[in-house]
Design an enzyme around this catalytic site. Structure first.
Site, short mmCIF file in Angstrom:
data_model
loop_
_atom_site.label_atom_id
_atom_site.label_comp_id
_atom_site.label_asym_id
_atom_site.label_seq_id
_atom_site.Cartn_x
_atom_site.Cartn_y
_atom_site.Cartn_z
N HIS A 53 0.84 -1.21 0.00
CA HIS A 53 0.00 0.00 0.00
C HIS A 53 0.87 1.25 0.00
CE1 HIS A 53 -3.24 -2.71 1.34
NE2 HIS A 53 -2.43 -3.10 2.31
N ARG A 144 -10.84 -4.54 -5.11
CA ARG A 144 -10.83 -5.21 -3.82
C ARG A 144 -12.15 -5.08 -3.08
NH1 ARG A 144 -7.26 -4.11 1.63
NH2 ARG A 144 -6.66 -6.28 2.04
N TYR A 177 -11.05 -10.16 0.99
CA TYR A 177 -10.45 -10.15 2.33
C TYR A 177 -11.55 -10.53 3.31
CZ TYR A 177 -7.40 -8.16 6.04
OH TYR A 177 -6.60 -7.95 7.13
N ASP A 269 2.66 -6.71 2.45
CA ASP A 269 1.58 -5.97 3.11
C ASP A 269 2.10 -4.68 3.74
OD1 ASP A 269 -1.07 -5.47 3.89
OD2 ASP A 269 -0.80 -6.47 5.83
#
Length: 313
Positions: A53, A144, A177, A269
């Site tokens: 990110h 996402r 997720y 991540d």
């Protein structure tokens, strides 16, 4: 079912609801480790960090008003420095909840990458075909959806299905997720999807429950049977019950890789939002040879599989 558009979720600090009850204060998450180690394990050429990110800078890319958490900036310069230190050449930037459906922080980074970056966007059902096409042209290859209580909960499945079918026409995959232990209830929905899907963070497995945990065995079964199913080997620090160096999560990563070696991808991540124990990214790289045991498997996990899924040239 709730869609991760970045606009649903936590109440703003200081607001009072209709009943006059003060909502919970918006949490502020910890920043990443500022001193990533140079890993002992050397990543092969063209290795891809498939889940990372960028946050801000907020002065240029404002955070969404209705975001579920506050964060310090983790901008492109810091992002590049981290990847240079650990040996990553390619990456996939997943737009964070804090940026809502403003995907510029991702597409601007892609535009500066000379083909080394791809992106996963946050979208909603109100976006026009023109807007989606612009994201596609800008290097976005998927979107996402997070089905997490802390990011807003569960909402409208009709909207989910409409979005999925729209982005499937662009050749995108979807990123999902889940809450721990919920793979069994989602499996029928996933197998019916018209496009490949990638399950984040090893299905949010909990290492303390062991390899025979029904949630994990359901993930293995889904991964084995559905050729549309990909799994990210990420979040060992999230899965671990023992804490650093997160070795109790290694058997789960190893099992997923051995179960479908052509449909697993790896990521850091970074900057690790909402983790209980902040990892050092150099240490995470050094876990790779513990679960990807030979050079051929590591080449698939780190280079060949992400190149195929994300269409790197």
């Amino acid at each position: 079912m709730h869609l991760l558009t970045g606009l649903a979720g936590a109440a703003l600090a200081g607001e009072v609801n209709a009943q006059g009850i003060e909502p919970k204060v918006m949490p502020t998450i910890a920043p990443p480790d500022p001193n990533p180690k140079t890993p002992s394990f050397k990543l092969p050429p063209k290795s891809c960090d498939s889940h990372t990110h960028i946050f801000g800078p907020a002065s240029r890319y404002p955070f969404a008003e209705k975001r579920p958490y506050n964060t310090a900036d983790a901008p492109l310069e810091m992002f590049r420095s981290l990847h240079e230190k650990i040996g990553v050449e390619r990456c996939v930037i997943v737009n964070a909840t804090v940026h809502g459906t403003d995907n510029r922080v991702v597409t601007d980074a892609i535009a500066q990458s000379e083909g080394a970056y791809k992106g996963i966007a946050n979208v909603n059902d109100e976006m026009t075909e023109k807007e989606l096409a612009a994201l596609d042209k800008g290097g976005i290859c998927g979107c996402r959806f997070a089905f997490l209580k802390r990011l807003g909960g569960v909402g409208d499945m009709n909207k989910f299905q409409r979005i999925v079918h729209r982005v499937a026409e662009l050749g995108w995959h979807i990123d999902v997720y889940f809450e721990p232990g919920t793979i069994p209830e989602f499996a029928p929905i996933l197998t019916a999807l018209p496009t490949p899907y990638v399950i984040d963070h090893m299905g949010t497995v909990q290492a303390g429950k062991g390899l025979d945990d029904p949630g994990f065995t359901a993930l293995l079964d889904l991964q084995k049977k559905d050729e549309k199913c990909w799994v990210k080997i990420t979040g060992l620090e999230r899965a671990s019950a023992a804490g650093k160096p997160f070795h109790d999560a290694v058997p789960f990563a190893k099992a997923l890789i051995e179960n479908a070696p052509d449909r697993v991808i790896w990521g850091t991540d970074w900057p690790h939002p909402n983790v209980k124990v902040m990892p050092n990214d150099g240490d995470l790289v050094d876990l790779i040879p513990l679960y990807a045991l030979d050079e051929k498997i590591r080449q698939k996990l780190l280079v060949d599989n992400p190149a195929r899924l994300f269409k790197f040239t």
